[in-house]
Design a protein around this motif. Structure first.
Motif, PDB file in Angstrom:
ATOM      1  N   UNK A 130      63.240 -58.888  -2.107  1.00 30.30           N
ATOM      2  CA  UNK A 130      62.188 -58.892  -3.114  1.00 30.30           C
ATOM      3  C   UNK A 130      60.783 -58.569  -3.490  1.00 30.30           C
ATOM      4  N   UNK A 131      59.986 -59.136  -2.964  1.00 33.08           N
ATOM      5  CA  UNK A 131      58.897 -59.546  -2.492  1.00 33.08           C
ATOM      6  C   UNK A 131      58.516 -57.938  -2.299  1.00 33.08           C
ATOM      7  N   UNK A 132      59.173 -57.370  -0.816  1.00 43.13           N
ATOM      8  CA  UNK A 132      59.234 -56.318  -0.448  1.00 43.13           C
ATOM      9  C   UNK A 132      59.099 -54.803  -1.312  1.00 43.13           C
ATOM     10  N   UNK A 133      59.971 -54.485  -2.391  1.00 37.39           N
ATOM     11  CA  UNK A 133      60.088 -54.446  -3.337  1.00 37.39           C
ATOM     12  C   UNK A 133      59.287 -53.846  -4.866  1.00 37.39           C
ATOM     13  N   UNK A 134      58.342 -55.067  -5.150  1.00 32.57           N
ATOM     14  CA  UNK A 134      57.289 -55.118  -6.010  1.00 32.57           C
ATOM     15  C   UNK A 134      56.369 -54.588  -5.025  1.00 32.57           C
ATOM     16  N   UNK A 135      56.184 -54.607  -3.961  1.00 32.45           N
ATOM     17  CA  UNK A 135      55.257 -54.304  -3.058  1.00 32.45           C
ATOM     18  C   UNK A 135      55.444 -52.961  -3.256  1.00 32.45           C
ATOM     19  N   UNK A 136      55.993 -51.897  -3.216  1.00 32.71           N
ATOM     20  CA  UNK A 136      56.713 -50.713  -2.997  1.00 32.71           C
ATOM     21  C   UNK A 136      56.022 -50.509  -4.211  1.00 32.71           C
ATOM     22  N   UNK A 137      57.019 -51.133  -5.120  1.00 34.73           N
ATOM     23  CA  UNK A 137      56.495 -49.705  -6.642  1.00 34.73           C
ATOM     24  C   UNK A 137      55.425 -49.867  -6.997  1.00 34.73           C
TER      25      UNK A 137
END
Length: 500
Positions: free
Chosen positions: A409-416
């Motif tokens: 989730x942390x990775x996804x939020x950063x990319x978003x």
């Protein structure tokens, strides 16, 4: 058919979605599509296999130099909800869908579109064939019978999947990522009720309720839309004092779709016909007022001229059945305290039928708490036992417990933030994503769910916003590539098979 889809962007995704639109795939009829996908995988030299239930897995080795990256599982279900408007003949086991673009949205003419979950499947296939993409080990998991029973996920082989990160591509809101979902269970009620011939003074009438919006029984359950079974039973209840006896009934077609239409045949003393017509007209006005601004198309009618029946329920059996249905749980039962604005527990009176005295009901109970699912199912059992019915619970599946600290989730939020310039909303959904079941079988999996903007799922109003599909594809592609360049300790909890 549907050649115009290949002109949309991103082209690789829409080309695969065209294949899905042209290949009938209602729940339980996925075999032709699976055979087609296996031939496609063979053409690309991709390994593929199936588990004992028939779930399909297609694998692609990591880009050279990225073999140690955490394995990523792209997951979606192959089947679609088969719903068509009542006046539109469509054989979902034989006929392709007929799609069109209207004002930036893709629709199917008079039927469900199958964007749920066809777009997720199409995206996974496009990722697998994208040789320009840098990636770690990839698996695409395509499950069966999600819409009818969650059967594919419930029967998924354990110790089969190898990846440690799972991207469920079966969500329906732009700018959102899901980290939890409700569990659920089907509640099945059956009874053989006593019947008696019509009396000499009784006439056969047709009662119908149509024009509701319908929708997804989880995502849309809190929106105040009408449930055709609930509302037609109100009409039957209003006619009960006039001596109405049920002959037959049919309402709803799927336990996970809000029923849009319901129909009944009943016997009524001829002398009460005028009173019955007046009561139905008055109730139609009441229901229209109650649903104003939410479900504007309701139509309730009572018509004479129905074919006379050889048998109808006895007066007592008819009264008991109508009363039981009238008090049966329907709609939102409780909102979550821990997650404001999220439905905790609900029930959908999805499918109700009566023919020759044989009564059948299929309801879908959902809850973020498995104990509440069990309790609501037990309430059905207690209620319908009062009329001598048999109740059983089937296809129970657990919820997906949210993990706000998920590294994925942390990775996804950063990319978003990097790609779209804003933070995604982190959500828990009141619907049965397969993640809860998959997490039960593979407890070490780190999972998120995201997808394009879909509206009207499970109904002929289903549509997908084209711009959101481009965003979805951009994020998915970036996420797969990003996960190939980080260490397993940063992007997932483990490497290798999570449930060996």
């Amino acid at each position: 058919m549907n050649a115009h889809l290949e002109q949309l962007s991103p082209r690789p995704l829409w080309r695969h979605f065209r294949t899905l639109c042209n290949t009938p795939r209602p729940s339980g009829h996925e075999a032709a599509l699976i055979a087609l996908l296996e031939r496609w995988a063979d053409g690309l030299g991709l390994a593929h296999d199936r588990d004992a239930f028939g779930n399909l897995r297609i694998r692609k080795p990591a880009t050279p130099g990225h073999e140690q990256a955490p394995g990523v599982i792209l997951q979606g279900h192959l089947d679609m909800v088969a719903q068509a408007n009542a006046d539109h003949p469509h054989d979902f086991t034989r006929d392709p869908l007929d799609t069109q673009v209207v004002n930036g949205w893709l629709h199917a003419r008079h039927t469900t579109l199958g964007a749920d979950n066809g777009l997720g499947v199409a995206a996974a296939l496009a990722i697998l064939e994208d040789d320009a993409l840098i990636h770690g080990p990839l698996e695409a998991l395509f499950t069966l019978e999600e819409e009818s029973s969650m059967g594919g996920a419930l029967n998924l082989a354990e110790g089969w999947l190898e990846g440690s990160l799972l991207l469920n591509l079966d969500s329906e809101d732009r700018g959102q990522v899901y980290i939890g979902c409700a569990g659920g269970a089907d509640v099945i009620v059956d009874a053989q009720l006593p019947t008696a011939p019509p009396a000499a003074d009784e006439t056969a009438l047709s009662l119908s309720l149509t024009g509701l919006s319908g929708g997804h029984s989880g995502i849309d359950i809190h929106k105040g839309r009408g449930n055709a079974n609930r509302l037609l039973v109100r009409a039957l209840r209003a006619l009960e004092p006039l001596g109405a006896r049920l002959v037959d009934y049919r309402g709803g077609t799927l336990r996970n779709a809000l029923p849009r239409e319901a129909f009944a045949t009943l016997m009524l003393p001829e002398e009460e016909l005028a009173h019955a017509q007046a009561r139905v007209a008055a109730l139609e006005a009441e229901l229209r007022a109650e649903l104003a601004g939410v479900d504007e198309g309701l139509s309730l009618s009572l018509a004479s001229g129905a074919a006379s029946a050889a048998e109808a329920l006895t007066a007592e059996a008819s009264r008991l059945l109508v009363r039981a249905l009238h008090v049966a749980p329907c709609g939102v039962e409780r909102m979550s305290v821990e997650l404001p604005g999220v439905v905790e527990t609900s029930n959908n009176l999805g499918v109700v039928s009566l023919a020759a005295g044989r009564f059948h009901l299929c309801a879908l109970v959902r809850s973020l708490r498995d104990s509440a699912t069990a309790d609501l199912a037990d309430r059905f059992r207690a209620l319908f036992e009062l009329i001598g019915a048999r109740t059983r619970v089937e296809n129970a599946y657990p919820g997906w417990t949210p993990d706000p600290e998920s590294p994925l989730l942390v990775c996804f939020r950063r990319l978003h933030r990097e790609r779209l310039g804003n933070d995604p909303e982190v959500k828990v959904i009141h619907a049965g994503l397969e993640c809860g079941i998959l997490g039960g079988k593979y407890p070490a999996l780190d999972m998120i769910s995201f997808g394009p903007l879909i509206r009207g799922a499970h109904s002929p109003d289903e549509r997908v916003e084209l711009a959101s599909v481009e965003e979805f594809w951009t994020l998915l592609r970036a996420l797969v590539e990003d996960l190939a360049t980080v260490g397993a300790e940063d992007a997932g909890r483990s490497s290798g098979a999570p449930n060996s």
